[in-house]
Design a protein around this motif. Structure first.
Motif, PDB file in Angstrom:
ATOM      1  N   UNK A 115     -20.521 -44.091  51.415  1.00 31.40           N
ATOM      2  CA  UNK A 115     -20.862 -43.363  52.639  1.00 31.40           C
ATOM      3  C   UNK A 115     -19.836 -42.370  53.149  1.00 31.40           C
ATOM      4  N   UNK A 116     -18.610 -42.378  52.583  1.00 28.66           N
ATOM      5  CA  UNK A 116     -17.609 -41.435  53.068  1.00 28.66           C
ATOM      6  C   UNK A 116     -17.373 -40.256  52.143  1.00 28.66           C
ATOM      7  N   UNK A 117     -18.217 -40.097  51.132  1.00 25.72           N
ATOM      8  CA  UNK A 117     -18.035 -39.009  50.140  1.00 25.72           C
ATOM      9  C   UNK A 117     -18.339 -37.638  50.720  1.00 25.72           C
ATOM     10  N   UNK A 118     -17.645 -36.655  50.205  1.00 29.65           N
ATOM     11  CA  UNK A 118     -18.036 -35.266  50.487  1.00 29.65           C
ATOM     12  C   UNK A 118     -18.891 -34.767  49.319  1.00 29.65           C
ATOM     13  N   UNK A 119     -19.546 -33.637  49.533  1.00 30.31           N
ATOM     14  CA  UNK A 119     -20.366 -33.075  48.445  1.00 30.31           C
ATOM     15  C   UNK A 119     -19.484 -32.732  47.251  1.00 30.31           C
ATOM     16  N   UNK A 120     -18.261 -32.264  47.520  1.00 26.92           N
ATOM     17  CA  UNK A 120     -17.340 -31.911  46.428  1.00 26.92           C
ATOM     18  C   UNK A 120     -17.007 -33.123  45.569  1.00 26.92           C
ATOM     19  N   UNK A 121     -16.780 -34.259  46.228  1.00 28.06           N
ATOM     20  CA  UNK A 121     -16.465 -35.486  45.479  1.00 28.06           C
ATOM     21  C   UNK A 121     -17.668 -35.937  44.653  1.00 28.06           C
ATOM     22  N   UNK A 122     -18.834 -35.808  45.231  1.00 32.43           N
ATOM     23  CA  UNK A 122     -20.065 -36.179  44.517  1.00 32.43           C
ATOM     24  C   UNK A 122     -20.278 -35.273  43.298  1.00 32.43           C
ATOM     25  N   UNK A 123     -20.154 -33.957  43.526  1.00 27.28           N
ATOM     26  CA  UNK A 123     -20.366 -33.001  42.416  1.00 27.28           C
ATOM     27  C   UNK A 123     -19.365 -33.215  41.291  1.00 27.28           C
ATOM     28  N   UNK A 124     -18.120 -33.491  41.679  1.00 24.39           N
ATOM     29  CA  UNK A 124     -17.074 -33.718  40.680  1.00 24.39           C
ATOM     30  C   UNK A 124     -17.493 -34.839  39.726  1.00 24.39           C
ATOM     31  N   UNK A 125     -18.005 -35.925  40.309  1.00 24.54           N
ATOM     32  CA  UNK A 125     -18.347 -37.096  39.499  1.00 24.54           C
ATOM     33  C   UNK A 125     -19.588 -36.853  38.628  1.00 24.54           C
ATOM     34  N   UNK A 126     -20.590 -36.199  39.176  1.00 23.62           N
ATOM     35  CA  UNK A 126     -21.854 -36.059  38.427  1.00 23.62           C
ATOM     36  C   UNK A 126     -21.779 -34.923  37.402  1.00 23.62           C
ATOM     37  N   UNK A 127     -20.974 -33.898  37.718  1.00 24.41           N
ATOM     38  CA  UNK A 127     -20.888 -32.733  36.836  1.00 24.41           C
ATOM     39  C   UNK A 127     -20.377 -33.111  35.441  1.00 24.41           C
ATOM     40  N   UNK A 128     -19.518 -34.114  35.401  1.00 23.02           N
ATOM     41  CA  UNK A 128     -18.970 -34.559  34.111  1.00 23.02           C
ATOM     42  C   UNK A 128     -20.097 -34.984  33.166  1.00 23.02           C
ATOM     43  N   UNK A 129     -21.247 -35.342  33.725  1.00 18.55           N
ATOM     44  CA  UNK A 129     -22.392 -35.774  32.910  1.00 18.55           C
ATOM     45  C   UNK A 129     -23.473 -34.683  32.832  1.00 18.55           C
ATOM     46  N   UNK A 130     -23.162 -33.505  33.358  1.00 15.34           N
ATOM     47  CA  UNK A 130     -24.149 -32.414  33.367  1.00 15.34           C
ATOM     48  C   UNK A 130     -25.297 -32.708  34.308  1.00 15.34           C
ATOM     49  N   UNK A 131     -24.991 -33.462  35.367  1.00 13.53           N
ATOM     50  CA  UNK A 131     -26.048 -33.877  36.304  1.00 13.53           C
ATOM     51  C   UNK A 131     -25.643 -33.510  37.730  1.00 13.53           C
ATOM     52  N   UNK A 132     -26.630 -33.455  38.635  1.00 13.21           N
ATOM     53  CA  UNK A 132     -26.317 -33.143  40.039  1.00 13.21           C
ATOM     54  C   UNK A 132     -27.347 -33.757  40.972  1.00 13.21           C
ATOM     55  N   UNK A 133     -26.891 -34.022  42.204  1.00 16.56           N
ATOM     56  CA  UNK A 133     -27.796 -34.427  43.292  1.00 16.56           C
ATOM     57  C   UNK A 133     -28.070 -33.164  44.110  1.00 16.56           C
ATOM     58  N   UNK A 134     -29.318 -32.836  44.399  1.00 12.70           N
ATOM     59  CA  UNK A 134     -29.588 -31.690  45.271  1.00 12.70           C
ATOM     60  C   UNK A 134     -28.995 -31.950  46.653  1.00 12.70           C
ATOM     61  N   UNK A 135     -28.096 -31.089  47.103  1.00  7.64           N
ATOM     62  CA  UNK A 135     -27.477 -31.316  48.420  1.00  7.64           C
ATOM     63  C   UNK A 135     -27.307 -29.970  49.129  1.00  7.64           C
ATOM     64  N   UNK A 136     -26.069 -29.605  49.534  1.00  9.85           N
ATOM     65  CA  UNK A 136     -25.905 -28.412  50.363  1.00  9.85           C
ATOM     66  C   UNK A 136     -25.297 -27.238  49.637  1.00  9.85           C
ATOM     67  N   UNK A 137     -24.494 -26.444  50.368  1.00 11.84           N
ATOM     68  CA  UNK A 137     -23.879 -25.238  49.802  1.00 11.84           C
ATOM     69  C   UNK A 137     -22.383 -25.186  50.086  1.00 11.84           C
ATOM     70  N   UNK A 138     -21.806 -26.312  50.446  1.00 14.74           N
ATOM     71  CA  UNK A 138     -20.408 -26.308  50.888  1.00 14.74           C
ATOM     72  C   UNK A 138     -19.786 -27.638  50.496  1.00 14.74           C
TER      73      UNK A 138
END
Ligand SMILES: Cc1cc2nc3c(=O)[nH]c(=O)nc-3n(C[C@H](O)[C@H](O)[C@H](O)COP(=O)(O)OP(=O)(O)OC[C@H]3O[C@@H](n4cnc5c(N)ncnc54)[C@H](O)[C@@H]3O)c2cc1C
Length: 466
Positions: A115-138
């Protein structure tokens, strides 16, 4: 008159501290001032206690502490809320920043996100697998606040709102209990948290569906401000007929005096579109060619880039601590008359950083019914925000009046309510307008899970049993 708040009993705090893994920060402690600050520099609140939670047990203790001591309770995810709803005066702040883990399961294409993640932290983790969660622009925005309000961004047209990709969430409720909300468990709560904000409990983790997104063809096209009206008309017609692989949000902005912008356009007010093309990268140029053909751009920067690079493109421009005042609305149709007003206010930005953004919320968003989740405005085309932004508090009157005047001029052309995450504290009527006929059900679910309205530092839904 400011209500007198009795000081917190030392003994009670020591008891809380004894079983707490994270940090408890009080007035006068080292780091208190940094810990109480949120992204919007206009917000200046002084909580009695900040509980930096290390795990779910800490969250449950902190919720119990607030309840038993009659404290106002604020929940802080990324601290990005415009109205500053991640902090409060005199009460307790549950700060989830240390809970920023992400576990990606590439086989099931899901991510478990704390619950304390930022979008940047989320993208960092998922990008390594070529995957993403649809979220924001920042990248700096909190996953929690963004998701609980709905969540729109670069992948919205193709994959829907962030809540449309939420499979389950774990929460600590007002009574301190832990529950999971999903399509199978506590379905009413699952319905409510998909748009209803932080009204129902503290979300300690989210389980999201992931999509294959790695490299996107993206960037921006800018035109001189004199083209504002014409460009917005072109954009309206283009984006509403464009395939869902094309996402573009319209902006009025002042060009930053820095690379990659050429010197000759520095500090000039311009209009433009920020693009994200998720189709095959080698077809991006062709897909976005109509933008260049509509009228010679003053500047174009388009290139294949990793998705997290796009997500963090604007973060350096807008560091934490700036003064922010924004208002928004959902928009179904853009008439020529409304466009003329946009061109008028968009050309009169009150400061270098002030801006107008118009985000598409069509495509996949429309494939979910308006009563299927708490997020009600499934039938609109755009979510607009008029952001007055400046580093200097001396300019607050100017940025606030511009945002308000812009909103007042355009509100009659809106669908009626605004995106809950683009609101300041604007009163109960505006909250109800956000949810329309979903509000009644939200109020009933609130009465079931939080009957005393412990979670009220938010765009508040009042508990009503009937
Ligand atoms: C620069 C910038 C860019 C933005 N871009 C976008 C965008 O592209 N798309 C978009 O949809 N929105 C965007 N937003 C708006 C954003 O969604 C909201 O500001 C949102 O409130 C931020 O969430 P947060 O967790 O950072 O906020 P916080 O200030 O931490 O919290 C906001 C609210 O959420 C609640 N909350 C936070 N965490 C939890 C939790 N774990 N459990 C329960 N309740 C919680 C709090 O009660 C509070 O009411 C942007 C905001 C900024 C400042």
């Amino acid at each position: 008159m400011v209500a007198k708040v009795p000081p917190l009993e030392e003994k009670a705090i020591e008891e809380l501290r004894a079983g707490f893994r994270g940090d408890l920060i009080r007035r006068g402690d080292k780091g208190y001032d940094a810990a109480r600050k949120v992204y919007n520099g206009m917000i200046d609140k002084h909580p009695a206690l900040i509980a930096r939670c290390a795990d779910m047990a800490d969250v449950a203790s902190a919720v119990g502490f607030a309840r038993e001591n009659g404290l106002t309770l604020a929940i802080r995810g990324g601290g990005h809320n415009g109205a500053g709803l991640g902090v409060c005066d005199d009460g307790l702040v549950i700060d989830l920043a240390p809970m920023n883990g992400v576990w990606v399961d590439p086989k099931s294409r899901t991510a478990l996100v704390q619950g304390g993640c930022t979008l940047g932290e989320l993208d960092h983790a998922t990008h390594a697998f070529g995957l993403a969660v649809p979220a924001g622009v920042f990248a700096g925005t909190g996953v929690a606040g963004l998701t609980l309000g709905g969540g729109h961004g670069y992948l919205t047209r193709k994959y829907g709102l962030t809540i449309d990709n939420l499979l389950a969430a774990d929460l600590v409720l007002a009574d301190g209990s832990f529950v999971t909300a999903s399509a199978e468990e506590n379905e009413d709560l699952f319905w409510a948290i998909r748009g209803g904000g932080g009204n129902f409990g503290v979300v300690t983790s989210f389980l999201f569906r992931l999509h294959p997104v790695h490299t996107v063809y993206s960037g921006l096209t800018l035109w001189p401000i004199e083209k504002g009206e014409e460009a917005l008309k072109w954009y309206r017609d283009f984006i509403t007929n464009a395939p869902e692989d094309i996402f573009g949000f319209f902006v009025f902005m002042n060009v930053p005096p820095a690379p990659p912008f050429p010197d000759k356009i520095h500090n000039k007010t311009m209009c433009g579109v920020v693009w994200c093309y998720t189709g095959p990268a080698d077809q991006g140029e062709r897909a976005l060619k109509p933008a260049a053909e509509f009228g010679p751009p003053a500047f174009t920067f388009l290139a294949p880039m990793p998705y997290p690079t796009l997500q963090s493109l604007f973060d350096p421009l807008l560091p934490p601590g700036l003064q922010w005042y924004w208002k928004g609305d959902f928009v179904r149709e853009l008439s020529d008359e409304a466009i003329a007003l946009h061109a008028k206010y968009g050309s009169r930005l009150p400061s270098a950083l002030s801006t107008m953004h118009m985000y598409p919320v069509d495509g996949a968003v429309h494939r979910v019914g308006r009563r299927d989740t708490a997020f009600s405005y499934r039938d609109v085309t755009w979510s607009t925000v008029y952001g007055g932004i400046d580093p200097d508090p001396a300019n607050n009157d100017a940025i606030i009046s511009w945002a308000k005047e812009y909103w007042e001029a355009l509100h009659p052309y809106s669908a009626g309510g605004a995106y809950v995450n683009f609101m300041m504290e604007e009163g109960q009527e505006r909250v109800e307008a956000t949810y329309r006929d979903n509000y009644r059900r939200l109020a009933q679910i609130k009465a079931k899970y939080d009957p005393t309205n412990l979670f009220r530092v938010n765009q508040n839904i009042k508990p009503t049993a009937k």
